[in-house]
Design a protein around this motif. Structure first.
Motif, PDB file in Angstrom:
ATOM      1  N   LYS A 150      -7.899 -32.251 -12.890  1.00 35.99           N
ATOM      2  CA  LYS A 150      -8.924 -31.308 -12.463  1.00 35.99           C
ATOM      3  C   LYS A 150      -9.986 -31.192 -13.552  1.00 35.99           C
ATOM      4  N   THR A 172      -8.317 -24.411 -26.601  1.00 38.64           N
ATOM      5  CA  THR A 172      -8.812 -23.095 -26.194  1.00 38.64           C
ATOM      6  C   THR A 172      -9.425 -22.368 -27.373  1.00 38.64           C
ATOM      7  N   ASP A 192      -7.111 -27.488 -15.870  1.00 34.20           N
ATOM      8  CA  ASP A 192      -5.766 -27.595 -15.306  1.00 34.20           C
ATOM      9  C   ASP A 192      -5.405 -26.412 -14.414  1.00 34.20           C
ATOM     10  N   GLN A 193      -5.908 -25.216 -14.730  1.00 34.90           N
ATOM     11  CA  GLN A 193      -5.540 -24.014 -13.983  1.00 34.90           C
ATOM     12  C   GLN A 193      -6.562 -23.637 -12.912  1.00 34.90           C
ATOM     13  N   ASP A 194      -7.505 -24.510 -12.644  1.00 35.04           N
ATOM     14  CA  ASP A 194      -8.546 -24.208 -11.665  1.00 35.04           C
ATOM     15  C   ASP A 194      -7.945 -24.108 -10.264  1.00 35.04           C
ATOM     16  N   THR A 195      -8.229 -23.020  -9.570  1.00 42.00           N
ATOM     17  CA  THR A 195      -7.714 -22.822  -8.217  1.00 42.00           C
ATOM     18  C   THR A 195      -8.769 -23.046  -7.140  1.00 42.00           C
ATOM     19  N   HIS A 228     -16.537 -27.868  -9.179  1.00 42.22           N
ATOM     20  CA  HIS A 228     -15.089 -28.031  -9.324  1.00 42.22           C
ATOM     21  C   HIS A 228     -14.653 -29.291  -8.582  1.00 42.22           C
ATOM     22  N   SER A 248     -11.736 -24.279 -21.197  1.00 39.38           N
ATOM     23  CA  SER A 248     -10.847 -25.421 -21.152  1.00 39.38           C
ATOM     24  C   SER A 248     -11.249 -26.445 -22.200  1.00 39.38           C
TER      25      SER A 248
END
Length: 429
Positions: free
Chosen positions: A264, A44, A215-218, A184, A236
């Protein structure tokens, strides 16, 4: 594979973008350490120094000489010619007269006759392929393997069990339109996938795309967002980037990037239609497994300079220093600018503060070259050494051109490098 120029002796080459495969705008890669006007990509990024308008982007490139110590050492080649080759650890410039019956010249080490190798490297049989850096990319050279395309010119998917092919959703781009899109999705791997080779194909009109873990993609898999994947600085982990229609990045033998099951990922795509017809745009990506059972993890170190403010119809040069993590091996190095970039370079900076050999140099922003170390010895840096990146611009506008993601209206200055083993401690300013 398109012809690549094998570099020996003093290194001078062209580059401008990650790769001259490279490049990135529209989203920012990752990093781990704060920087005064840049960031370190690995997980990051963070930005310090003066506040700037949100500008996203990233790009890859490549170039550098081989051997710890970074010195160039000549060695006598076949036929009595003096051959200039990369030095090994601690090597320094040495003058070696040619053997009788030959003329002084530059030849690939190990060509015919007795084996000749870089100083500090392991000798090989006569005629063995030379180790060391080679140029990739540049105008008219997308550094690809033509057999990887089918009869229709499309990228052939990896064999079953060897990897996966992913294609983004297509979208139309009108003439004169510049857009950023974020696709995505997730890799269809049921267990850890250790990636040893990336290969991509972009449809016409692409400026670049950057691949990140997310990893945190919704967002549901298959979503195509009408914006870049990252807003402002931050993001990311940078995995791969390409700025040529057909590009690939093979890691050295025994080097890979592990992806968790159903990893992801996000495709950050930057497209510009400079033609007169509507473009049907998309990206195709091959993800191939590493061949070796054991491997070391690869990582990227990326700089991003925020101090660009080119005067109206004027010129500016910006740059900074990157401190590599200790004890790592660099295998790819390059730079990235936009269309007002007239010169970009990466240079070794010695522990004394003096500049060493030039590792990357380009005057072509759109089709830059990069430097790749396919085999040992790889590029290393001695304790206290850094690499300095620099970008020069000529503004063709009547207003100030600043840092930003638009290839039409903004500029970037980046150094894109890859190394192994993955290790913390690198910073860029």
């Amino acid at each position: 594979m398109s012809e690549r120029t094998r570099l020996v002796g003093g290194l001078t080459l062209s580059i401008s973008t990650v790769a001259a495969g490279l490049a990135g705008c529209g989203a920012d890669p990752g990093g781990t350490s704060p920087a005064s006007n840049g960031w370190f990509a690995g997980t990051t990024p963070s930005i310090g120094g003066s506040a700037v308008a949100a500008a996203t982007g990233a790009a890859p490139g490549v170039t550098t000489p081989v051997g710890a110590g970074g010195s160039i050492a000549p060695a006598t080649g076949a036929g009595g010619a003096t051959a200039t080759v990369p030095a090994g650890a601690g090597g320094s410039p040495v003058s070696t007269p040619p053997s009788s019956g030959g003329t002084t010249g530059v030849v690939d080490p190990g060509t015919g006759g007795a084996a000749t190798t870089p100083s500090g490297a392991t000798g090989g049989a006569a005629g063995a392929p030379p180790s060391g850096p080679s140029t990739i990319g540049g105008p008219g050279d997308d550094w690809t393997v033509s057999s990887h395309l089918d009869a229709n010119g499309l990228l052939i998917a990896p064999a079953t069990g060897e990897g996966y092919q992913i294609q983004t959703t297509s979208f139309e781009l009108d003439p004169g339109q510049e857009v950023f899109k974020c696709f995505h999705t997730a890799v269809p791997n049921d267990a850890e996938l250790d990636v040893g080779h990336w290969e991509s194909q972009m449809s016409a009109g692409s400026h670049h795309f950057i691949l990140y873990t997310a990893d945190q993609d919704t967002s549901p898999a298959g979503t195509l967002s009408s914006s870049g994947c990252v807003a402002g600085f931050g993001g990311s982990t940078w995995l791969y980037t390409a700025g040529s229609p057909h590009w690939h990045l093979p890691y050295p033998d025994g080097v890979a990037v592990p992806l968790v099951a159903h990893q992801k990922i996000q495709f950050d795509m930057h497209y510009i239609n400079t033609g007169t017809d509507v473009i049907n745009a998309h990206v195709t990506l091959n993800i191939e497994k590493v061949k070796s059972a054991q491997f070391q993890k690869a990582q990227a170190q990326i700089s991003f300079n925020t101090q660009i403010a080119i005067p109206p119809n004027g010129m500016q040069t910006v740059g900074g220093d990157c401190t590599p993590p200790p004890g790592v091996n660099f295998f790819l190095m390059g730079t990235h600018t936009h269309r007002r970039g007239i010169d970009a370079s990466i240079t070794r900076k010695l522990a004394s503060g003096q500049m060493g050999e030039e590792l990357v140099h380009t005057t072509n922003w759109d089709s830059p070259q990069a430097v790749l170390w396919e085999n040992a010895p790889y590029l290393t840096f001695a304790a206290g050494e850094k690499f300095h990146y620099s970008c020069s611009y000529q503004n063709d506008r009547a207003s100030v051109t600043t840092v930003g993601d638009s290839a039409a209206n903004n500029e970037m200055c980046m150094a894109i490098t890859y190394f192994f083993p993955a290790k913390a401690g690198g910073t860029c300013n």
